[in-house]
Design a protein around this motif. Structure first.
Motif, PDB file in Angstrom:
ATOM      1  N   ARG A   7      69.314  52.266  62.447  1.00 55.47           N
ATOM      2  CA  ARG A   7      68.954  52.556  63.835  1.00 55.47           C
ATOM      3  C   ARG A   7      68.355  53.956  63.951  1.00 55.47           C
ATOM      4  O   ARG A   7      68.847  54.912  63.358  1.00 55.47           O
ATOM      5  CB  ARG A   7      70.165  52.446  64.751  1.00 55.47           C
ATOM      6  CG  ARG A   7      69.839  52.704  66.216  1.00 55.47           C
ATOM      7  CD  ARG A   7      70.932  52.245  67.145  1.00 55.47           C
ATOM      8  NE  ARG A   7      70.569  52.468  68.530  1.00 55.47           N
ATOM      9  CZ  ARG A   7      71.249  52.000  69.579  1.00 55.47           C
ATOM     10  NH1 ARG A   7      72.330  51.248  69.366  1.00 55.47           N
ATOM     11  NH2 ARG A   7      70.861  52.245  70.811  1.00 55.47           N
ATOM     12  N   VAL A   8      67.297  54.058  64.732  1.00 57.79           N
ATOM     13  CA  VAL A   8      66.666  55.353  64.967  1.00 57.79           C
ATOM     14  C   VAL A   8      67.506  56.116  65.991  1.00 57.79           C
ATOM     15  O   VAL A   8      67.706  55.657  67.118  1.00 57.79           O
ATOM     16  CB  VAL A   8      65.226  55.188  65.470  1.00 57.79           C
ATOM     17  CG1 VAL A   8      64.608  56.553  65.771  1.00 57.79           C
ATOM     18  CG2 VAL A   8      64.382  54.444  64.444  1.00 57.79           C
ATOM     19  N   LEU A   9      67.987  57.280  65.589  1.00 50.72           N
ATOM     20  CA  LEU A   9      68.846  58.103  66.443  1.00 50.72           C
ATOM     21  C   LEU A   9      68.061  59.128  67.251  1.00 50.72           C
ATOM     22  O   LEU A   9      68.505  59.556  68.313  1.00 50.72           O
ATOM     23  CB  LEU A   9      69.891  58.825  65.591  1.00 50.72           C
ATOM     24  CG  LEU A   9      70.812  57.948  64.743  1.00 50.72           C
ATOM     25  CD1 LEU A   9      71.703  58.830  63.877  1.00 50.72           C
ATOM     26  CD2 LEU A   9      71.661  57.045  65.640  1.00 50.72           C
ATOM     27  N   GLY A  10      66.909  59.536  66.727  1.00 52.91           N
ATOM     28  CA  GLY A  10      66.134  60.551  67.425  1.00 52.91           C
ATOM     29  C   GLY A  10      64.700  60.595  66.939  1.00 52.91           C
ATOM     30  O   GLY A  10      64.417  60.291  65.785  1.00 52.91           O
ATOM     31  N   VAL A  11      63.809  60.957  67.851  1.00 53.60           N
ATOM     32  CA  VAL A  11      62.399  61.170  67.515  1.00 53.60           C
ATOM     33  C   VAL A  11      61.980  62.506  68.117  1.00 53.60           C
ATOM     34  O   VAL A  11      62.276  62.785  69.291  1.00 53.60           O
ATOM     35  CB  VAL A  11      61.496  60.044  68.060  1.00 53.60           C
ATOM     36  CG1 VAL A  11      60.024  60.352  67.800  1.00 53.60           C
ATOM     37  CG2 VAL A  11      61.877  58.703  67.453  1.00 53.60           C
ATOM     38  N   HIS A  12      61.277  63.318  67.321  1.00 53.55           N
ATOM     39  CA  HIS A  12      60.916  64.661  67.759  1.00 53.55           C
ATOM     40  C   HIS A  12      59.476  64.962  67.368  1.00 53.55           C
ATOM     41  O   HIS A  12      59.068  64.705  66.234  1.00 53.55           O
ATOM     42  CB  HIS A  12      61.870  65.681  67.133  1.00 53.55           C
ATOM     43  CG  HIS A  12      63.309  65.288  67.261  1.00 53.55           C
ATOM     44  ND1 HIS A  12      64.025  65.449  68.423  1.00 53.55           N
ATOM     45  CD2 HIS A  12      64.150  64.685  66.380  1.00 53.55           C
ATOM     46  CE1 HIS A  12      65.257  64.982  68.256  1.00 53.55           C
ATOM     47  NE2 HIS A  12      65.342  64.508  67.028  1.00 53.55           N
ATOM     48  N   VAL A  13      58.714  65.506  68.332  1.00 51.44           N
ATOM     49  CA  VAL A  13      57.290  65.732  68.120  1.00 51.44           C
ATOM     50  C   VAL A  13      56.917  67.130  68.610  1.00 51.44           C
ATOM     51  O   VAL A  13      57.340  67.561  69.688  1.00 51.44           O
ATOM     52  CB  VAL A  13      56.443  64.690  68.884  1.00 51.44           C
ATOM     53  CG1 VAL A  13      54.957  64.939  68.663  1.00 51.44           C
ATOM     54  CG2 VAL A  13      56.829  63.272  68.475  1.00 51.44           C
ATOM     55  N   VAL A  14      56.103  67.825  67.834  1.00 47.36           N
ATOM     56  CA  VAL A  14      55.481  69.083  68.262  1.00 47.36           C
ATOM     57  C   VAL A  14      53.979  68.927  68.072  1.00 47.36           C
ATOM     58  O   VAL A  14      53.524  68.625  66.964  1.00 47.36           O
ATOM     59  CB  VAL A  14      55.978  70.284  67.440  1.00 47.36           C
ATOM     60  CG1 VAL A  14      55.282  71.562  67.920  1.00 47.36           C
ATOM     61  CG2 VAL A  14      57.479  70.439  67.537  1.00 47.36           C
ATOM     62  N   GLY A  15      53.214  69.081  69.147  1.00 44.63           N
ATOM     63  CA  GLY A  15      51.771  68.945  69.029  1.00 44.63           C
ATOM     64  C   GLY A  15      51.156  68.430  70.312  1.00 44.63           C
ATOM     65  O   GLY A  15      51.842  68.243  71.326  1.00 44.63           O
ATOM     66  N   HIS A  16      49.845  68.184  70.283  1.00 46.31           N
ATOM     67  CA  HIS A  16      49.114  67.718  71.467  1.00 46.31           C
ATOM     68  C   HIS A  16      49.731  66.428  72.022  1.00 46.31           C
ATOM     69  O   HIS A  16      50.045  65.501  71.282  1.00 46.31           O
ATOM     70  CB  HIS A  16      47.647  67.447  71.113  1.00 46.31           C
ATOM     71  CG  HIS A  16      46.856  68.688  70.858  1.00 46.31           C
ATOM     72  ND1 HIS A  16      46.590  69.626  71.831  1.00 46.31           N
ATOM     73  CD2 HIS A  16      46.271  69.152  69.725  1.00 46.31           C
ATOM     74  CE1 HIS A  16      45.870  70.603  71.316  1.00 46.31           C
ATOM     75  NE2 HIS A  16      45.673  70.339  70.040  1.00 46.31           N
ATOM     76  N   ASP A  17      49.903  66.410  73.344  1.00 42.94           N
ATOM     77  CA  ASP A  17      50.377  65.216  74.062  1.00 42.94           C
ATOM     78  C   ASP A  17      51.737  64.734  73.575  1.00 42.94           C
ATOM     79  O   ASP A  17      52.052  63.536  73.650  1.00 42.94           O
ATOM     80  CB  ASP A  17      49.360  64.080  73.953  1.00 42.94           C
ATOM     81  CG  ASP A  17      48.107  64.351  74.761  1.00 42.94           C
ATOM     82  OD1 ASP A  17      48.216  65.019  75.808  1.00 42.94           O
ATOM     83  OD2 ASP A  17      47.023  63.895  74.359  1.00 42.94           O
ATOM     84  N   ALA A  18      52.575  65.652  73.103  1.00 43.03           N
ATOM     85  CA  ALA A  18      53.907  65.257  72.634  1.00 43.03           C
ATOM     86  C   ALA A  18      54.713  64.588  73.747  1.00 43.03           C
ATOM     87  O   ALA A  18      55.477  63.650  73.496  1.00 43.03           O
ATOM     88  CB  ALA A  18      54.659  66.481  72.098  1.00 43.03           C
ATOM     89  N   GLY A  19      54.541  65.055  74.986  1.00 47.24           N
ATOM     90  CA  GLY A  19      55.264  64.448  76.104  1.00 47.24           C
ATOM     91  C   GLY A  19      54.849  63.011  76.333  1.00 47.24           C
ATOM     92  O   GLY A  19      55.684  62.145  76.633  1.00 47.24           O
ATOM     93  N   GLU A  20      53.553  62.728  76.213  1.00 46.92           N
ATOM     94  CA  GLU A  20      53.065  61.364  76.385  1.00 46.92           C
ATOM     95  C   GLU A  20      53.593  60.461  75.270  1.00 46.92           C
ATOM     96  O   GLU A  20      53.980  59.306  75.498  1.00 46.92           O
ATOM     97  CB  GLU A  20      51.536  61.346  76.384  1.00 46.92           C
ATOM     98  CG  GLU A  20      50.881  62.260  77.404  1.00 46.92           C
ATOM     99  CD  GLU A  20      51.103  61.797  78.834  1.00 46.92           C
ATOM    100  OE1 GLU A  20      51.472  60.633  79.042  1.00 46.92           O
ATOM    101  OE2 GLU A  20      50.917  62.619  79.749  1.00 46.92           O
ATOM    102  N   ILE A  21      53.607  60.988  74.063  1.00 47.82           N
ATOM    103  CA  ILE A  21      54.076  60.211  72.911  1.00 47.82           C
ATOM    104  C   ILE A  21      55.556  59.883  73.046  1.00 47.82           C
ATOM    105  O   ILE A  21      55.995  58.752  72.800  1.00 47.82           O
ATOM    106  CB  ILE A  21      53.811  60.972  71.604  1.00 47.82           C
ATOM    107  CG1 ILE A  21      52.307  61.111  71.356  1.00 47.82           C
ATOM    108  CG2 ILE A  21      54.492  60.281  70.421  1.00 47.82           C
ATOM    109  CD1 ILE A  21      51.955  62.055  70.228  1.00 47.82           C
ATOM    110  N   ILE A  22      56.344  60.872  73.462  1.00 48.75           N
ATOM    111  CA  ILE A  22      57.800  60.693  73.456  1.00 48.75           C
ATOM    112  C   ILE A  22      58.252  59.720  74.539  1.00 48.75           C
ATOM    113  O   ILE A  22      59.315  59.103  74.420  1.00 48.75           O
ATOM    114  CB  ILE A  22      58.520  62.051  73.594  1.00 48.75           C
ATOM    115  CG1 ILE A  22      59.823  62.030  72.788  1.00 48.75           C
ATOM    116  CG2 ILE A  22      58.791  62.415  75.037  1.00 48.75           C
ATOM    117  CD1 ILE A  22      59.652  61.881  71.294  1.00 48.75           C
ATOM    118  N   GLN A  23      57.443  59.555  75.601  1.00 49.10           N
ATOM    119  CA  GLN A  23      57.812  58.561  76.617  1.00 49.10           C
ATOM    120  C   GLN A  23      57.862  57.168  76.006  1.00 49.10           C
ATOM    121  O   GLN A  23      58.779  56.389  76.263  1.00 49.10           O
ATOM    122  CB  GLN A  23      56.821  58.583  77.775  1.00 49.10           C
ATOM    123  CG  GLN A  23      57.112  57.566  78.867  1.00 49.10           C
ATOM    124  CD  GLN A  23      58.394  57.856  79.608  1.00 49.10           C
ATOM    125  OE1 GLN A  23      58.407  58.631  80.550  1.00 49.10           O
ATOM    126  NE2 GLN A  23      59.495  57.237  79.194  1.00 49.10           N
TER     127      GLN A  23
END
Length: 460
Positions: free
Chosen positions: A399-415
């Motif tokens: 099971r995926v417990l967490g996803v973390h992004v730093v970069g362009h449009d990270a907010g859009e991706i994380i939604q």
């Protein structure tokens, strides 16, 4: 007993307005009181105007990058007054929309302060008393100027920053959380010489350590002076500027000092003590899973409860309250998995557990997948920037417990990643998803090799 209204809402922010509208939709007679402006912190002096300023601050990068793609541009100049005027006009438009939504829902609005008299009575500043079957407190929180220091009143908070008539040439931003980090990025992007002062050794306490490291490195490269491990001792006037004395003894001058060290619930003067509702150490109202206080007829949602201080959470809590109390659909909000973004530059998007939290809970049963790369746009623009993608997985269940992004449009991706995690996605689900190419986000579904942490020399 017959009441004047079925629901009285104190506070016209996102949570209060949503609760009022949904309750009215269920047939309740609703009244709402707001002493300042409809829309609350997020719309009036928070997320929305701040995001508009974030957009403004990123154009300098776009102009610079354009040359690598064949564009020749003239001299770019920024006008603070134009941004302020257009931003303020947009906020006024949104406030009118909020009022229109309440009017169309037949919610009576009182543009004044309200306080609780008893379990079923509210008194307005005008002296009018209104009886209600239920009372909802949704007054939010306000920024603090803490810790108290000599000359601290010379600083400003994130409320006053939106009132600045002129762009400061130099600014000191104090704090290491969302607000401090975002405003430091905004001012630096607009050309203000920016110092970010934080007592900790890294920014964004509580976030995944790789995210914290990536942001610190990126901010240093962008020319932000990171004064970490330090505190502010005092502020003094120095002509038309402010002299800030730091804990290491050095004194630096700035045009403005922005204090973004925390927020406290706005519960003072609400009359809670008259009905026996005791707040906690910072003034927050304790509630149960259904947002009910110790007084059965009184509920509270949003930042005033200090559960998860994010606008979408307040909206969801207000909706759940209205459905539960007036719609016959009893349900509560799960605060355990909340996607969120930090609108720094570079942007951060995160959902679920960071690596450290996952290992604290699951020990060695944690597998990390991580990719760091130069984004495609930077290969031609020549900009020195990196993108980080990280997936935290429980090994035994996949099971995926967490996803973390730093970069362009990270907010859009994380939604979108938040939807997957809410559904209980596994790493295998990510792996069998076809990538969208060429994008940065495709890395989330193409990482196959676990990240191995190398042991220090001489160990193992």
């Amino acid at each position: 007993m017959a009441y004047d209204v079925d629901l009285f809402v104190i506070g016209g922010g996102s949570g209060g307005v949503r609760a009022a509208r949904i309750a009215a939709g269920h047939g309740a007679r609703v009244m709402l009181a707001e002493e300042y402006r409809l829309g609350g912190t997020c719309v009036i002096r928070g997320c929305v105007p701040k995001k508009l300023m974030v957009y403004a601050s990123r154009f300098a990068d776009e102009f610079e990058d354009a040359a690598g793609f064949g564009w020749t541009l003239g001299e770019a100049r920024f006008d603070w007054s134009v941004l302020k005027a257009n931003r303020d006009a947009e906020i006024a438009r949104l406030e009118r929309i909020y009022r229109s939504l309440l009017d169309s829902s037949k919610v009576e609005v009182a543009d004044e302060r309200a306080r609780i008299v008893d379990a079923h009575t509210v008194e307005l500043a005008s002296g009018r008393r209104v009886s209600a079957g239920h009372i909802l407190i949704a007054v939010g929180a306000s920024p603090t100027m803490e810790p108290r220091i000599p000359g601290g009143d010379l600083g400003m908070t994130s409320n006053e920053v939106f009132e600045l008539e002129n762009q400061p040439e130099r600014i000191l931003v104090i704090g290491g959380g969302y607000i401090a980090v975002e405003f430091a990025g905004i001012f630096a992007g607009l050309g203000t010489k920016t110092t970010l002062l934080h007592r900790g050794d890294k920014l964004l306490r509580g976030f995944d350590e790789d995210l914290r490291d990536a942001l610190g490195d990126a901010y240093a490269k962008r020319g932000i002076d990171l004064a970490l491990g330090l505190t502010l001792s005092r502020i003094d006037r120095d002509g038309g500027r402010l002299a800030a004395t730091l804990s290491d003894g050095r004194v630096e001058t700035f045009d403005r000092v922005l204090v973004a060290t925390g927020r406290r619930p706005l519960t003072a003067g609400l009359g809670l003590e008259t009905v026996g509702i005791a707040t906690d150490g910072i003034g927050a109202i304790p509630v149960d899973a259904y947002s009910q206080t110790a007084v059965p007829s009184i509920y509270a949602v949003g930042d005033v409860t200090n559960r998860a201080n994010l606008t979408p959470v307040a909206i969801r809590e207000g909706h759940a309250f209205a459905d539960t109390v007036f719609g016959g659909k009893r349900h509560c909000v799960d605060h355990g998995l909340i996607p969120t973004a930090v609108f720094s530059t570079p942007e951060i998007g995160t959902v679920g557990m960071g690596e450290e939290a996952a290992r604290a809970k699951h020990g060695d049963d944690v597998v990390i997948f991580k990719a760091g790369f130069r984004p495609m746009k930077a290969t031609i623009s020549g900009r020195d920037e990196r993108t980080l993608m990280k997936i935290v997985v429980q090994g035994s269940t996949d099971r995926v417990l967490g996803v973390h992004v730093v970069g362009h449009d990270a907010g859009e991706i994380i939604q979108m990643a938040g939807i997957a995690l809410t559904m209980g996605a596994t790493k295998a689900d990510f792996d069998r998803t076809i990538a969208v190419h060429p994008t940065a986000s495709e890395e989330l579904v193409t990482m196959r090799t676990p990240h191995v942490v190398k042991a220090p020399v001489g160990v193992g």
